[in-house]
Enzyme design. Structure first.
Site, PDB file in Angstrom:
ATOM      1  N   GLY B 326       0.834  -1.207   0.000  1.00  0.00           N
ATOM      2  CA  GLY B 326       0.000   0.000   0.000  1.00  0.00           C
ATOM      3  C   GLY B 326       0.863   1.248   0.000  1.00  0.00           C
ATOM      4  O   GLY B 326       1.957   1.267  -0.577  1.00  0.00           O
ATOM      5  N   SER B 327       0.388   2.251   0.732  1.00  0.00           N
ATOM      6  CA  SER B 327       1.056   3.557   0.684  1.00  0.00           C
ATOM      7  C   SER B 327       2.443   3.544   1.299  1.00  0.00           C
ATOM      8  O   SER B 327       3.222   4.475   1.090  1.00  0.00           O
ATOM      9  CB  SER B 327       0.206   4.608   1.384  1.00  0.00           C
ATOM     10  OG  SER B 327      -1.042   4.684   0.736  1.00  0.00           O
ATOM     11  N   THR B 328       2.767   2.485   2.098  1.00  0.00           N
ATOM     12  CA  THR B 328       4.119   2.445   2.650  1.00  0.00           C
ATOM     13  C   THR B 328       5.142   2.287   1.531  1.00  0.00           C
ATOM     14  O   THR B 328       6.335   2.488   1.728  1.00  0.00           O
ATOM     15  CB  THR B 328       4.281   1.281   3.643  1.00  0.00           C
ATOM     16  OG1 THR B 328       3.995   0.059   2.967  1.00  0.00           O
ATOM     17  CG2 THR B 328       3.345   1.419   4.824  1.00  0.00           C
TER      18      THR B 328
END
Lengths: 379, 647
Positions: B326-328
């Protein structure tokens, strides 16, 4: 009958007879028995019980029995021959009906104080009977078919009874001893040649018949032959005894592993170590030197018997002595062949060494007869 | 009395001749026997001597004691403790039934165990000991010893059994040992004869399995003399083996226990890693289980309960679980663009809430859009459109290559079971595995860590540590083997521009510490310990156009297994990075809500080395945190280690 007679006055009488016994032979017997005591002491783990002590008592009894028999004139024993033979035969029949079963075979009658094995007794009485028969038979008749057939029947009847027990080993010994005595008595050699040829032919036929339509033995019987010829093919089954026995023998080397140091017997790898396989313990603990010494003692016993027989001018005496020597020879030869992997395991003890009362007493009885023949020989 | 007759001379000569022939035959036979004797006893003596030795000598193995495992401070994690059992030698007991009855009055025996023992006794030799009771307590054993005269043939025996004092806290790291099975024997190429000892214990999973070589040690041997039935007569000599090597892990058991307690109730995992050395201070996975149950042989009821649990307690999620990052992942996309020089100092992108690529709308999580955003703002607010735009410029190959440099898509060599390598997709990979051409939409999805992109929590921790240190830090789990320090995980420099890294760290700082940052709610207010991080929320389902039109269903309204994964990665302190932390809460919802608070608690615990003071938390959280700390203090690891009387 053209027998030469001789006077009895040269034959020793009374207690003096003891001095005229074949003492070298008696001492050899004692020496062999001594080896037996030593080995029985060893296989019991250094203890006189349970085997060495009874064996010593029996030998002492046997030795006394031998001397007692030696004191009785040989012609008395000759006259008793047919009676003894018929008595043994009756006992063999009795064992057939009232005998105790031991090791899967009916062999002995329990007399209370000892177990009598009539087949053992038969070995001696058969020789006694045949010696008396040829003593009685005029020399010119002995190769005539009828007079050959008669002793053959005398041999085969007890053989068949023993075979039925079943005790293949003893029945073969009976036949061999009987046949040997006929040979010694001077039956024409052609009869023996014929029997050998027939035997060889039969063996060949049996072996050739394998895996054919006319196979003469059952498959399992063939497998037993295989196991005998190559014990390593079945090391834990039927070949186990013979394999372990050879290992014990072989590991002895020249001088052996030392008294009571034989691992094979001490750790129970050897079967029947106090009876049929006692020779392997001797060979393991005293090596080639020990084993060969025992063999030499046996050979000397035979030699002394043959010498005594040949020196004896009385036909019955010499035949009897030779027959007893032959019996004794067959005993140890079969046992040693068996433990050394030269013959199948048939259950024949080592004479005077293996633990066992019946065989010991019968052997001493036989040597008593040989001693009597020696003491009462014509001079 | 009849007189004996003397034979005719002729007949006597015949008998003598025949006697000579037969005597000769006998002599020949005796010679033959002698020759045979000589052959067996002299010529072949050596061979038969050897066979006799083989007969009588048995080699018995002496199992070595297994190496023990400690944490970095010497706290025991896996130990060998004496276990007592009661055996009966049937031969010495005489009337076994009577003895068992008497024994039963002193120590209650398990009827099943007795039945099994009696059955075993019938099969085995009478001199072999049969176990009638296993895992007996010291008290019971003493009672048996005191009553020994009344119990012929009964002897207490001492063995070593494996115990995990901290039980469930290390279930996934250490794994457990168990008796060698037929399956193990087929699988292991190892020819160690120790494995043939019945019920010999080997590592089944985790460090116990992976470090089996060091832990097992070398077996000793004794030579014993046995008789034909196998009874041991005496011991001839013995050669002692060498015990297995003790291991010291990099794990800090205090922190590990805290993290495990903090994750309690979630299906989640968390990693704490030293950003400089790569030491793994905590590897937690929840829910967990008690490995001690497996050592003794787990009941099928307990085992089924573990396998049927939908939160998968047996899986070590921290290293074998892979999730869309995801956004990581956005730091990687940004780093790829920065290293390519594609982002100017003042470059901004306009986010209208979606981006149309190849006639398909790719949405930002914020429907209304973020407006004009630069690099820092895009990370802070986790704007998706900004990264779609970057990815279209950089391309998937460079993004995946950058991901690999930061430790994603690479299998890290950690001695745990089933360590996942994750996935960083490339065009070649898709063609090879799926037989399809790479489409631009795949690049767009990958830019925000969705689509094919997969990473394990361990990899996310490594990525974060590398961002913080600028070095290719490798995770290290084993600190010493037999007292020998293992190579540290401090790698070479990553070789990326330090300025670019500084920008990323600054942006991550903003994520947590700026009022508009997605993780502002999980900030640390103690200045010396401020953390920098990134939230991630990864979808596990496709949102259809229809659903988007009527409004995306809220996570709380979805069944558990369709909710988003919540992720958070961070390092702290920002000025002087010490620890990197990665937290993944399976189907936890939003990263900022579900994962970031856990990461903050874990980070503080790691930095303080104990329960952090409430001052480190924002004022309004303190009441809630105080209550939470009180609850966590009450959570103990599950470890059933002291015999069946407690079972």
């Amino acid at each position: 009958m053209s027998y030469l007679e001789y006077t009895v006055k040269h034959v020793p009488a009374g207690p003096r007879k003891i001095l005229y016994m074949n003492w070298p032979l008696a001492l050899l017997l004692a020496a062999v028995a001594g080896v037996g005591f030593l080995m029985l002491y060893s296989v019991a783990g250094g203890s006189f019980s349970p085997w060495a002590e009874p064996q010593m008592k029996r030998f002492a009894a046997g030795f006394v029995l031998m001397m007692m028999i030696a004191m009785v004139p040989i012609w008395f024993w000759r006259n008793m021959a047919s009676l003894a033979y018929l008595g043994s035969l009756a006992l063999l029949l009795a064992v057939e009906f009232f005998g105790s079963v031991g090791m899967g075979a009916q062999r002995w009658i329990d007399l209370g104080f000892m177990r009598l094995q009539p087949s053992e007794l038969m070995k001696v009485t058969l020789v006694l009977m045949l010696a008396a028969y040829y003593d009685w038979l005029p020399a010119y008749r002995k190769s005539r078919p009828f007079w050959v057939l008669l002793p053959v029947l005398l041999i085969l009847i007890p053989t068949a009874l023993v075979l039925k027990q079943p005790d293949l080993g003893t029945s073969i010994l009976l036949m061999a001893a009987g046949g040997g005595l006929m040979f010694l008595a001077g039956v024409h050699w052609a009869y023996f040649a014929a029997v050998f040829a027939a035997g060889a032919g039969l063996v060949t036929a049996v072996l050739q018949s394998r895996a054919t339509d006319w196979q003469l033995l059952k498959d399992y019987q063939f497998r037993r032959i295989d196991t005998f010829l190559d014990p390593s093919s079945d090391p834990l089954g039927a070949g186990y005894h013979i394999t372990q026995s050879k290992i014990a023998l072989g590991s002895g080397g020249w001088t052996g592993r030392g008294f009571m140091q034989g691992t094979q017997s001490r750790l129970n790898f050897l079967p029947e170590k106090h009876t049929d396989f006692i020779f392997t313990t001797l060979a393991e603990e005293f090596g080639f030197i020990g084993a060969f010494s025992l063999l030499a003692l046996y050979a000397l016993i035979i030699l002394f018997c043959v010498a005594s027989a040949v020196a004896n001018k009385d036909r019955f005496s010499s035949l009897l002595t030779l027959g007893i020597a032959l019996n004794f020879f067959l005993f140890f030869a079969v046992n040693m062949s068996m433990v050394m992997g030269l013959a199948p395991v048939v259950g024949v003890p080592l004479p005077l060494v293996s633990y066992g009362g019946s065989a010991m007493l019968v052997l001493m009885l036989a040597f008593g007869l040989a001693q009597s023949a020696h003491v009462h020989r014509p001079r | 009395m009849k007189r004996p007759r003397v034979d005719t001379e002729a007949n006597h000569r015949l008998i003598t001749r025949r006697a000579a022939i037969l005597g000769g035959v006998q002599l020949a036979f005796v010679a033959g026997l002698g020759a045979r004797m000589q052959f067996l006893q002299v010529d072949q003596a050596d061979q038969f001597r050897l066979l006799a030795e083989e007969n009588r000598i048995n080699i018995r193995l002496i199992p070595p004691s297994r190496g023990e495992v400690f944490d970095r401070n010497g706290v025991p994690l896996a130990r060998n403790v004496p276990s007592y059992r009661i055996v009966i030698v049937p031969e010495d007991a005489g009337d076994v039934e009577d003895v068992v009855n008497r024994l039963n009055q002193i120590v209650p025996l398990d009827p099943d165990e007795v039945e099994r023992a009696v059955a075993e006794m019938k099969r085995s030799a009478p001199f072999l000991p049969i176990t009638f009771a296993d895992e007996v307590t010291w008290e019971d054993l003493s009672r048996v010893s005191v009553n020994a005269p009344a119990l012929p043939g009964v002897t207490p025996e001492v063995g070593l059994s494996r115990v995990y004092p901290l039980g469930s806290d290390y279930a996934h790291v250490l794994g457990y040992v168990g008796p060698v099975s037929d399956y193990d024997l087929e699988r292991i190429e190892d020819q160690d004869p120790l494995l043939r000892i019945p019920r010999f214990q080997i590592g089944k999973v985790g460090v116990e399995a992976k470090a089996e070589g060091a832990l097992r040690g070398k077996g000793g041997a004794k030579r014993v003399e046995v008789n034909a039935t196998g009874r041991v007569m005496r011991e001839l000599d013995r050669r002692e083996g060498t015990s297995g090597a003790d291991l010291q892990l990099t794990i800090d058991s205090k922190l590990q226990s805290y993290v495990q307690a903090r994750l309690n109730g979630e299906s989640a995992s968390a990693i704490v890693m030293d950003v400089q050395s790569g030491d793994l201070l905590a590897i937690a996975s929840a829910p967990t289980f008690d490995p001690n149950l497996f050592v003794r042989g787990i009941s099928s009821r307990d085992y089924n309960a573990l396998t049927e649990n939908k939160y998968r307690p047996l899986a070590s999620k921290s290293v074998q679980g892979t999730y869309p990052p995801g956004s990581t992942f956005k730091m990687i996309t940004a780093m790829a663009a920065l290293e390519e020089g594609l982002i100017g100092p003042d470059d901004t992108v306009y986010c209208p809430g979606h981006l149309e690529v190849a006639e398909r709308k790719f949405h930002c999580w914020k429907r209304a859009g973020h407006g004009w955003v630069d690099l820092q703002n895009s990370l802070k607010q986790s704007c998706d459109v900004y990264y779609y735009d970057l990815a279209l410029k950089v391309g998937i190959e460079k993004i995946s290559a950058m991901a690999n440099r930061f430790g994603l898509g690479v299998r890290h060599d950690v001695p745990m079971s089933a360590v996942a390598s994750g996935l960083t997709p490339t065009k070649d990979w898709k063609a090879r595995v799926h037989g399809q051409d790479w489409v631009i939409g795949d690049t767009v999805n990958a830019s925000i860590g969705q689509g094919y992109m997969l990473a394990s929590p361990l990899q996310l921790a490594v990525m974060t540590a590398r961002l913080a240190s600028g070095r290719a830090v490798e995770p290290r789990l084993v600190k010493t083997v037999d007292g020998v320090e293992q190579p540290s995980g401090t790698g070479e420099s990553l070789g990326v521009n330090e300025n670019n890294l500084r920008k990323m760290r600054r942006a991550m700082y903003e994520v947590v510490n700026d009022r508009r940052g997605t993780a502002y709610g999980s900030r640390i207010i103690e200045d010396a310990m401020r953390m920098a991080g990134k939230t991630g929320t990864s979808q596990v389902r496709n949102i259809t156009t229809a659903e988007r039109a009527r409004g995306v269903t809220r996570n709380e309204d979805l069944p558990w297994e369709r909710r988003d994964h919540a992720l958070f990665v961070n390092f702290a302190p920002y000025d002087n990075p010490k620890y990197a932390v990665a937290v993944v809460v399976e189907h936890g919802g939003g990263g900022s809500k579900a994962a970031a608070p856990i990461a903050r608690d874990v980070t503080l615990q790691a930095l303080y080395g104990e329960e952090p003071p409430l001052d480190a938390y924002p004022t309004k959280d303190r009441g809630r945190i105080k209550e939470q700390q009180r609850v966590l203090r009450g959570i103990e690891p599950v470890a059933n280690i002291s015999g069946k009387d407690q079972a």
